[in-house]
Design an enzyme around this catalytic site. Sequence first.
Site, PDB file in Angstrom:
ATOM      1  N   SER A 140       0.857  -1.312  -0.111  1.00  0.00           N
ATOM      2  CA  SER A 140      -0.161   0.038  -0.004  1.00  0.00           C
ATOM      3  C   SER A 140       0.843   1.300   0.091  1.00  0.00           C
ATOM      4  O   SER A 140       2.088   1.076   0.414  1.00  0.00           O
ATOM      5  CB  SER A 140      -0.887  -0.031   1.406  1.00  0.00           C
ATOM      6  OG  SER A 140      -1.294   1.254   1.682  1.00  0.00           O
ATOM      7  N   TYR A 153      -1.616  -0.867  10.276  1.00  0.00           N
ATOM      8  CA  TYR A 153      -1.672  -1.017   8.678  1.00  0.00           C
ATOM      9  C   TYR A 153      -0.358  -0.690   7.911  1.00  0.00           C
ATOM     10  O   TYR A 153       0.093  -1.804   7.406  1.00  0.00           O
ATOM     11  CB  TYR A 153      -3.021  -0.384   8.217  1.00  0.00           C
ATOM     12  CG  TYR A 153      -3.241  -0.696   6.768  1.00  0.00           C
ATOM     13  CD1 TYR A 153      -3.877  -1.871   6.519  1.00  0.00           C
ATOM     14  CD2 TYR A 153      -2.907   0.137   6.040  1.00  0.00           C
ATOM     15  CE1 TYR A 153      -4.159  -2.339   4.987  1.00  0.00           C
ATOM     16  CE2 TYR A 153      -3.225   0.142   4.366  1.00  0.00           C
ATOM     17  CZ  TYR A 153      -3.638  -1.238   4.041  1.00  0.00           C
ATOM     18  OH  TYR A 153      -3.848  -1.486   2.620  1.00  0.00           O
TER      19      TYR A 153
HETATM   20  N1  LIG Z   1      -8.504  -0.241  -1.629  1.00  0.00           N
HETATM   21  C1  LIG Z   1      -7.319   0.464  -1.384  1.00  0.00           C
HETATM   22  O1  LIG Z   1      -7.550   1.499  -1.306  1.00  0.00           O
HETATM   23  C2  LIG Z   1      -6.041  -0.142  -1.117  1.00  0.00           C
HETATM   24  C3  LIG Z   1      -4.943   0.676  -1.126  1.00  0.00           C
HETATM   25  C4  LIG Z   1      -3.740  -0.038  -0.843  1.00  0.00           C
HETATM   26  C5  LIG Z   1      -3.718  -1.332  -0.843  1.00  0.00           C
HETATM   27  N2  LIG Z   1      -4.822  -1.984  -0.741  1.00  0.00           N
HETATM   28  C6  LIG Z   1      -4.402  -3.430  -0.481  1.00  0.00           C
HETATM   29  O2  LIG Z   1      -4.928  -4.234  -1.897  1.00  0.00           O
HETATM   30  C7  LIG Z   1      -5.291  -5.497  -1.245  1.00  0.00           C
HETATM   31  C8  LIG Z   1      -6.819  -5.763  -1.859  1.00  0.00           C
HETATM   32  O3  LIG Z   1      -7.572  -4.574  -1.393  1.00  0.00           O
HETATM   33  P1  LIG Z   1      -9.184  -4.562  -1.849  1.00  0.00           P
HETATM   34  O4  LIG Z   1      -9.135  -3.081  -1.671  1.00  0.00           O
HETATM   35  O5  LIG Z   1      -9.388  -5.008  -3.117  1.00  0.00           O
HETATM   36  O6  LIG Z   1      -9.980  -5.046  -0.761  1.00  0.00           O
HETATM   37  P2  LIG Z   1     -11.323  -5.738  -0.513  1.00  0.00           P
HETATM   38  O7  LIG Z   1     -12.234  -4.979  -1.822  1.00  0.00           O
HETATM   39  O8  LIG Z   1     -11.903  -5.580   0.741  1.00  0.00           O
HETATM   40  O9  LIG Z   1     -11.063  -7.016  -1.097  1.00  0.00           O
HETATM   41  C9  LIG Z   1     -10.159  -7.970  -0.210  1.00  0.00           C
HETATM   42  C10 LIG Z   1     -10.332  -9.485  -0.624  1.00  0.00           C
HETATM   43  O10 LIG Z   1      -9.417 -10.279   0.269  1.00  0.00           O
HETATM   44  C11 LIG Z   1     -10.065 -11.241   0.827  1.00  0.00           C
HETATM   45  N3  LIG Z   1      -9.682 -11.580   2.095  1.00  0.00           N
HETATM   46  C12 LIG Z   1      -9.779 -10.660   3.247  1.00  0.00           C
HETATM   47  N4  LIG Z   1      -9.285 -11.292   4.236  1.00  0.00           N
HETATM   48  C13 LIG Z   1      -9.041 -12.593   3.730  1.00  0.00           C
HETATM   49  C14 LIG Z   1      -8.697 -13.607   4.646  1.00  0.00           C
HETATM   50  N5  LIG Z   1      -8.202 -13.414   5.938  1.00  0.00           N
HETATM   51  N6  LIG Z   1      -8.568 -14.777   4.037  1.00  0.00           N
HETATM   52  C15 LIG Z   1      -8.555 -14.910   2.743  1.00  0.00           C
HETATM   53  N7  LIG Z   1      -9.073 -13.892   1.959  1.00  0.00           N
HETATM   54  C16 LIG Z   1      -9.445 -12.967   2.557  1.00  0.00           C
HETATM   55  C17 LIG Z   1     -11.658 -11.072   0.735  1.00  0.00           C
HETATM   56  O11 LIG Z   1     -12.423 -12.060   0.546  1.00  0.00           O
HETATM   57  P3  LIG Z   1     -13.315 -12.584   1.718  1.00  0.00           P
HETATM   58  O12 LIG Z   1     -13.803 -11.355   2.332  1.00  0.00           O
HETATM   59  O13 LIG Z   1     -14.345 -13.546   1.004  1.00  0.00           O
HETATM   60  O14 LIG Z   1     -12.311 -13.390   2.401  1.00  0.00           O
HETATM   61  C18 LIG Z   1     -11.582 -10.143  -0.715  1.00  0.00           C
HETATM   62  O15 LIG Z   1     -11.551 -11.111  -1.948  1.00  0.00           O
HETATM   63  C19 LIG Z   1      -5.225  -5.770   0.111  1.00  0.00           C
HETATM   64  O16 LIG Z   1      -3.937  -6.102   0.352  1.00  0.00           O
HETATM   65  C20 LIG Z   1      -5.136  -3.992   0.555  1.00  0.00           C
HETATM   66  O17 LIG Z   1      -4.556  -3.920   1.738  1.00  0.00           O
HETATM   67  C21 LIG Z   1      -5.978  -1.470  -1.071  1.00  0.00           C
END
Ligand SMILES: NC(=O)c1ccc[n+]([C@@H]2O[C@H](COP(=O)([O-])OP(=O)(O)OC[C@H]3O[C@@H](n4cnc5c(N)ncnc54)[C@H](OP(=O)(O)O)[C@@H]3O)[C@@H](O)[C@H]2O)c1
Length: 262
Positions: A140, A153
Amino acid sequence: MDLQNKKVLITGGSAGIGKAIIKELAQRGVKQIAVVGRRQEALDALKEEFTAVDFLTTRSNVAKPEDLDNAVAAVAAAWGELDMLINNAGVVSAGLLSELSDEDIINQININVTGLILLTKKALPLLTKSKEAAIMNMSSGYGYIAMPFYSVYAATKAAVGQFSDAMRRELHQYPIHVMTVYPSATDTDMMKTAVVSEMDTAEDVAKAAVAGLLQGEINVILGGKQREEQIKVNFLEPKKIDAFAAANYEQLRERTKQHRSM
Ligand SMILES: NC(=O)c1ccc[n+]([C@@H]2O[C@H](COP(=O)([O-])OP(=O)(O)OC[C@H]3O[C@@H](n4cnc5c(N)ncnc54)[C@H](OP(=O)(O)O)[C@@H]3O)[C@@H](O)[C@H]2O)c1
Protein backbone atom coordinates in the site's frame (compact mmCIF):
# COMPACT_ATOMS: atom_id res chain seq x y z
CA MET A 1 6.93 -12.84 -18.75
CA ASP A 2 4.70 -14.74 -21.14
CA LEU A 3 1.26 -15.21 -19.56
CA GLN A 4 0.07 -17.99 -21.86
CA ASN A 5 -0.54 -21.27 -19.99
CA LYS A 6 0.48 -19.76 -16.68
CA LYS A 7 -0.97 -21.30 -13.50
CA VAL A 8 -1.88 -18.62 -10.97
CA LEU A 9 -2.77 -18.69 -7.27
CA ILE A 10 -4.29 -15.47 -5.92
CA THR A 11 -5.57 -14.61 -2.45
CA GLY A 12 -8.50 -12.25 -2.15
CA GLY A 13 -9.44 -12.69 -5.79
CA SER A 14 -13.16 -12.59 -5.14
CA ALA A 15 -13.43 -8.79 -4.77
CA GLY A 16 -11.81 -5.43 -5.40
CA ILE A 17 -8.25 -5.29 -6.70
CA GLY A 18 -7.81 -9.08 -6.69
CA LYS A 19 -10.87 -9.61 -8.86
CA ALA A 20 -9.72 -6.87 -11.25
CA ILE A 21 -6.35 -8.65 -11.52
CA ILE A 22 -8.18 -11.87 -12.42
CA LYS A 23 -10.08 -9.94 -15.12
CA GLU A 24 -6.85 -8.48 -16.48
CA LEU A 25 -5.10 -11.87 -16.50
CA ALA A 26 -8.13 -13.60 -18.09
CA GLN A 27 -8.20 -10.96 -20.85
CA ARG A 28 -4.55 -11.77 -21.53
CA GLY A 29 -5.25 -15.47 -21.90
CA VAL A 30 -4.62 -16.92 -18.43
CA LYS A 31 -6.95 -19.88 -17.97
CA GLN A 32 -5.90 -21.65 -14.78
CA ILE A 33 -6.47 -19.57 -11.67
CA ALA A 34 -6.70 -20.81 -8.07
CA VAL A 35 -8.43 -18.40 -5.73
CA VAL A 36 -8.33 -18.23 -1.94
CA GLY A 37 -11.00 -16.36 0.04
CA ARG A 38 -13.23 -16.74 3.07
CA ARG A 39 -16.68 -16.38 1.43
CA GLN A 40 -17.74 -19.36 -0.66
CA GLU A 41 -20.49 -17.46 -2.52
CA ALA A 42 -18.02 -14.80 -3.68
CA LEU A 43 -15.68 -17.56 -4.94
CA ASP A 44 -18.57 -19.30 -6.73
CA ALA A 45 -19.60 -16.04 -8.41
CA LEU A 46 -16.20 -15.86 -10.14
CA LYS A 47 -16.98 -19.02 -12.10
CA GLU A 48 -20.11 -17.42 -13.52
CA GLU A 49 -18.42 -14.11 -14.32
CA PHE A 50 -15.24 -15.42 -15.99
CA THR A 51 -16.43 -18.44 -17.96
CA ALA A 52 -13.19 -18.81 -19.97
CA VAL A 53 -11.22 -19.43 -16.77
CA ASP A 54 -10.82 -22.86 -15.21
CA PHE A 55 -11.04 -21.89 -11.52
CA LEU A 56 -9.75 -23.86 -8.58
CA THR A 57 -11.33 -22.20 -5.54
CA THR A 58 -10.58 -23.00 -1.93
CA ARG A 59 -12.50 -21.42 0.90
CA SER A 60 -9.59 -20.48 3.14
CA ASN A 61 -8.63 -17.85 5.66
CA VAL A 62 -5.03 -16.77 5.04
CA ALA A 63 -4.64 -16.24 8.79
CA LYS A 64 -5.05 -19.99 9.37
CA PRO A 65 -1.93 -22.04 8.51
CA GLU A 66 -3.97 -25.24 8.07
CA ASP A 67 -6.16 -23.46 5.49
CA LEU A 68 -3.02 -22.47 3.60
CA ASP A 69 -1.80 -26.08 3.68
CA ASN A 70 -5.14 -27.16 2.18
CA ALA A 71 -5.02 -24.49 -0.54
CA VAL A 72 -1.47 -25.43 -1.57
CA ALA A 73 -2.33 -29.16 -1.45
CA ALA A 74 -5.28 -28.50 -3.80
CA VAL A 75 -2.99 -26.69 -6.26
CA ALA A 76 -0.36 -29.44 -6.01
CA ALA A 77 -2.98 -32.14 -6.65
CA ALA A 78 -4.53 -30.30 -9.60
CA TRP A 79 -1.47 -28.84 -11.35
CA GLY A 80 1.70 -30.19 -9.67
CA GLU A 81 3.37 -26.78 -10.14
CA LEU A 82 2.65 -23.07 -9.91
CA ASP A 83 3.84 -20.15 -12.04
CA MET A 84 2.46 -17.18 -10.16
CA LEU A 85 1.54 -16.43 -6.56
CA ILE A 86 -0.38 -13.20 -6.01
CA ASN A 87 -0.59 -12.34 -2.31
CA ASN A 88 -3.38 -9.79 -2.46
CA ALA A 89 -5.76 -10.49 0.46
CA GLY A 90 -5.65 -7.74 3.04
CA VAL A 91 -7.65 -5.99 5.73
CA VAL A 92 -7.54 -2.62 7.50
CA SER A 93 -8.64 -1.20 10.82
CA ALA A 94 -7.84 2.49 11.31
CA GLY A 95 -7.75 4.52 14.50
CA LEU A 96 -5.53 5.72 17.32
CA LEU A 97 -3.37 2.81 18.47
CA SER A 98 -4.76 3.26 21.98
CA GLU A 99 -8.29 2.75 20.63
CA LEU A 100 -7.67 -0.24 18.34
CA SER A 101 -8.85 -3.55 19.77
CA ASP A 102 -6.18 -6.18 20.43
CA GLU A 103 -8.14 -8.42 18.06
CA ASP A 104 -7.97 -5.93 15.16
CA ILE A 105 -4.22 -5.43 15.73
CA ILE A 106 -3.52 -9.18 15.77
CA ASN A 107 -5.77 -9.91 12.79
CA GLN A 108 -4.27 -7.16 10.60
CA ILE A 109 -0.81 -8.61 11.25
CA ASN A 110 -1.93 -12.22 10.80
CA ILE A 111 -3.82 -11.60 7.54
CA ASN A 112 -1.61 -8.94 5.94
CA VAL A 113 1.80 -10.30 6.94
CA THR A 114 1.94 -13.71 8.63
CA GLY A 115 -0.50 -15.32 6.18
CA LEU A 116 1.32 -13.81 3.20
CA ILE A 117 4.70 -15.08 4.42
CA LEU A 118 3.39 -18.55 5.29
CA LEU A 119 1.61 -18.97 1.97
CA THR A 120 4.77 -17.93 0.13
CA LYS A 121 6.78 -20.49 2.12
CA LYS A 122 4.25 -23.25 1.46
CA ALA A 123 3.91 -22.42 -2.26
CA LEU A 124 7.67 -22.21 -2.93
CA PRO A 125 8.17 -25.93 -3.67
CA LEU A 126 5.57 -25.54 -6.46
CA LEU A 127 6.94 -22.20 -7.71
CA THR A 128 10.50 -23.51 -7.97
CA LYS A 129 9.25 -26.13 -10.46
CA SER A 130 8.19 -23.38 -12.88
CA LYS A 131 10.42 -22.28 -15.75
CA GLU A 132 9.22 -18.70 -15.42
CA ALA A 133 7.56 -17.72 -12.15
CA ALA A 134 6.51 -14.60 -10.26
CA ILE A 135 5.40 -13.59 -6.81
CA MET A 136 3.34 -10.40 -6.64
CA ASN A 137 2.75 -8.97 -3.17
CA MET A 138 0.16 -6.27 -2.48
CA SER A 139 1.45 -3.53 -0.19
CA SER A 140 0.00 0.00 0.00
CA GLY A 141 1.11 3.60 -0.33
CA TYR A 142 1.18 3.49 3.49
CA GLY A 143 3.91 0.87 3.17
CA TYR A 144 6.16 3.72 2.00
CA ILE A 145 4.66 6.70 3.82
CA ALA A 146 3.13 5.91 7.21
CA MET A 147 0.30 8.12 8.41
CA PRO A 148 -1.35 8.65 11.79
CA PHE A 149 -4.34 6.38 12.51
CA TYR A 150 -2.83 3.66 10.27
CA SER A 151 0.07 2.63 12.52
CA VAL A 152 -0.67 -1.10 12.41
CA TYR A 153 -1.82 -1.22 8.77
CA ALA A 154 1.22 0.82 7.67
CA ALA A 155 3.52 -1.48 9.65
CA THR A 156 2.03 -4.55 7.95
CA LYS A 157 2.38 -3.02 4.49
CA ALA A 158 5.98 -1.90 5.06
CA ALA A 159 6.68 -5.48 6.13
CA VAL A 160 5.25 -6.72 2.82
CA GLY A 161 7.69 -4.55 0.84
CA GLN A 162 10.71 -5.68 2.88
CA PHE A 163 9.66 -9.32 2.62
CA SER A 164 9.41 -9.00 -1.17
CA ASP A 165 12.87 -7.47 -1.50
CA ALA A 166 14.47 -10.09 0.75
CA MET A 167 12.75 -12.95 -1.11
CA ARG A 168 13.75 -11.66 -4.55
CA ARG A 169 17.38 -11.58 -3.39
CA GLU A 170 17.08 -14.94 -1.62
CA LEU A 171 15.62 -16.60 -4.72
CA HIS A 172 17.98 -15.04 -7.27
CA GLN A 173 19.15 -18.44 -8.52
CA TYR A 174 15.58 -19.35 -9.53
CA PRO A 175 13.59 -17.85 -12.42
CA ILE A 176 11.16 -16.29 -9.92
CA HIS A 177 10.51 -12.57 -10.17
CA VAL A 178 9.34 -11.01 -6.89
CA MET A 179 7.55 -7.68 -7.06
CA THR A 180 5.48 -5.39 -4.86
CA VAL A 181 2.46 -3.26 -5.76
CA TYR A 182 1.79 -0.07 -3.80
CA PRO A 183 -1.77 1.12 -4.55
CA SER A 184 -3.04 4.54 -3.46
CA ALA A 185 -6.65 4.89 -2.29
CA THR A 186 -8.68 2.58 -4.53
CA ASP A 187 -12.46 2.39 -4.86
CA THR A 188 -13.23 -1.06 -3.43
CA ASP A 189 -15.25 -2.52 -0.55
CA MET A 190 -12.22 -1.88 1.68
CA MET A 191 -12.71 1.88 1.29
CA LYS A 192 -16.48 2.02 1.86
CA THR A 193 -16.00 3.28 5.43
CA ALA A 194 -13.22 5.77 4.65
CA VAL A 195 -13.79 9.34 3.49
CA VAL A 196 -11.58 9.98 0.45
CA SER A 197 -12.24 12.49 -2.33
CA GLU A 198 -10.26 10.88 -5.17
CA MET A 199 -9.64 7.21 -5.73
CA ASP A 200 -8.21 4.98 -8.44
CA THR A 201 -10.41 2.19 -9.72
CA ALA A 202 -9.51 -1.44 -9.02
CA GLU A 203 -9.00 -1.77 -12.80
CA ASP A 204 -6.38 1.03 -12.75
CA VAL A 205 -4.41 -0.87 -10.12
CA ALA A 206 -4.79 -4.24 -11.88
CA LYS A 207 -3.64 -2.82 -15.22
CA ALA A 208 -0.59 -1.17 -13.64
CA ALA A 209 0.24 -4.32 -11.66
CA VAL A 210 0.03 -6.66 -14.67
CA ALA A 211 1.89 -4.19 -16.93
CA GLY A 212 4.61 -4.00 -14.26
CA LEU A 213 4.75 -7.78 -14.09
CA LEU A 214 5.16 -8.06 -17.85
CA GLN A 215 7.96 -5.48 -17.79
CA GLY A 216 9.76 -7.17 -14.89
CA GLU A 217 9.31 -4.17 -12.60
CA ILE A 218 10.20 -4.55 -8.94
CA ASN A 219 7.93 -1.88 -7.48
CA VAL A 220 4.67 -0.71 -9.03
CA ILE A 221 3.70 2.53 -7.31
CA LEU A 222 0.28 4.04 -7.98
CA GLY A 223 -0.33 7.76 -7.53
CA GLY A 224 1.87 9.16 -10.30
CA LYS A 225 4.78 11.57 -10.11
CA GLN A 226 3.32 13.31 -7.06
CA ARG A 227 3.45 10.11 -5.06
CA GLU A 228 7.01 9.36 -6.16
CA GLU A 229 8.00 12.85 -5.03
CA GLN A 230 6.31 12.37 -1.63
CA ILE A 231 8.19 9.08 -1.16
CA LYS A 232 11.48 10.88 -1.78
CA VAL A 233 10.57 13.62 0.70
CA ASN A 234 9.52 11.02 3.28
CA PHE A 235 12.88 9.29 2.90
CA LEU A 236 15.14 12.34 2.79
CA GLU A 237 13.19 14.87 4.88
CA PRO A 238 10.69 12.95 7.04
CA LYS A 239 10.09 15.98 9.24
CA LYS A 240 8.27 17.60 6.32
CA ILE A 241 5.78 14.72 6.31
CA ASP A 242 5.53 15.00 10.11
CA ALA A 243 4.60 18.67 9.67
CA PHE A 244 1.97 17.80 7.05
CA ALA A 245 0.45 15.14 9.31
CA ALA A 246 0.43 17.55 12.27
CA ALA A 247 -1.20 20.33 10.23
CA ASN A 248 -3.92 17.95 8.99
CA TYR A 249 -4.28 15.85 12.13
CA GLU A 250 -7.92 16.52 13.01
CA GLN A 251 -9.06 16.28 9.38
CA LEU A 252 -7.25 12.96 8.94
CA ARG A 253 -8.71 11.68 12.18
CA GLU A 254 -12.24 12.59 11.12
CA ARG A 255 -11.89 11.00 7.67
CA THR A 256 -10.54 7.73 9.02
CA LYS A 257 -12.72 7.42 12.14
CA GLN A 258 -14.99 4.71 10.75
CA HIS A 259 -12.46 3.07 8.42
CA ARG A 260 -12.55 -0.65 9.09
CA SER A 261 -12.69 -3.61 6.69
CA MET A 262 -11.78 -6.83 8.46
N1 LIG B 1 -8.52 -0.30 -1.62
C1 LIG B 1 -7.47 0.47 -1.32
O1 LIG B 1 -7.58 1.70 -1.22
C2 LIG B 1 -6.10 -0.16 -1.14
C3 LIG B 1 -4.99 0.70 -1.09
C4 LIG B 1 -3.74 0.15 -0.90
C5 LIG B 1 -3.57 -1.20 -0.76
N2 LIG B 1 -4.67 -2.02 -0.80
C6 LIG B 1 -4.45 -3.46 -0.61
O2 LIG B 1 -4.93 -4.16 -1.75
C7 LIG B 1 -5.36 -5.47 -1.36
C8 LIG B 1 -6.77 -5.71 -1.87
O3 LIG B 1 -7.61 -4.72 -1.26
P1 LIG B 1 -9.08 -4.39 -1.82
O4 LIG B 1 -9.25 -2.94 -1.69
O5 LIG B 1 -9.32 -5.06 -3.10
O6 LIG B 1 -9.93 -5.07 -0.64
P2 LIG B 1 -11.40 -5.72 -0.67
O7 LIG B 1 -12.21 -5.14 -1.73
O8 LIG B 1 -11.87 -5.62 0.74
O9 LIG B 1 -11.09 -7.26 -1.02
C9 LIG B 1 -10.31 -8.02 -0.14
C10 LIG B 1 -10.24 -9.43 -0.66
O10 LIG B 1 -9.42 -10.19 0.24
C11 LIG B 1 -10.15 -11.31 0.74
N3 LIG B 1 -9.74 -11.53 2.11
C12 LIG B 1 -9.76 -10.65 3.14
N4 LIG B 1 -9.33 -11.24 4.26
C13 LIG B 1 -9.03 -12.51 3.95
C14 LIG B 1 -8.55 -13.62 4.69
N5 LIG B 1 -8.33 -13.53 6.00
N6 LIG B 1 -8.36 -14.80 4.05
C15 LIG B 1 -8.60 -14.91 2.71
N7 LIG B 1 -9.06 -13.89 1.96
C16 LIG B 1 -9.28 -12.72 2.58
C17 LIG B 1 -11.61 -10.91 0.59
O11 LIG B 1 -12.45 -12.03 0.45
P3 LIG B 1 -13.28 -12.62 1.71
O12 LIG B 1 -13.83 -11.46 2.46
O13 LIG B 1 -14.31 -13.51 1.09
O14 LIG B 1 -12.26 -13.40 2.49
C18 LIG B 1 -11.59 -10.12 -0.71
O15 LIG B 1 -11.62 -11.00 -1.80
C19 LIG B 1 -5.23 -5.52 0.16
O16 LIG B 1 -4.03 -6.16 0.51
C20 LIG B 1 -5.18 -4.06 0.55
O17 LIG B 1 -4.51 -3.85 1.79
C21 LIG B 1 -5.92 -1.53 -0.99
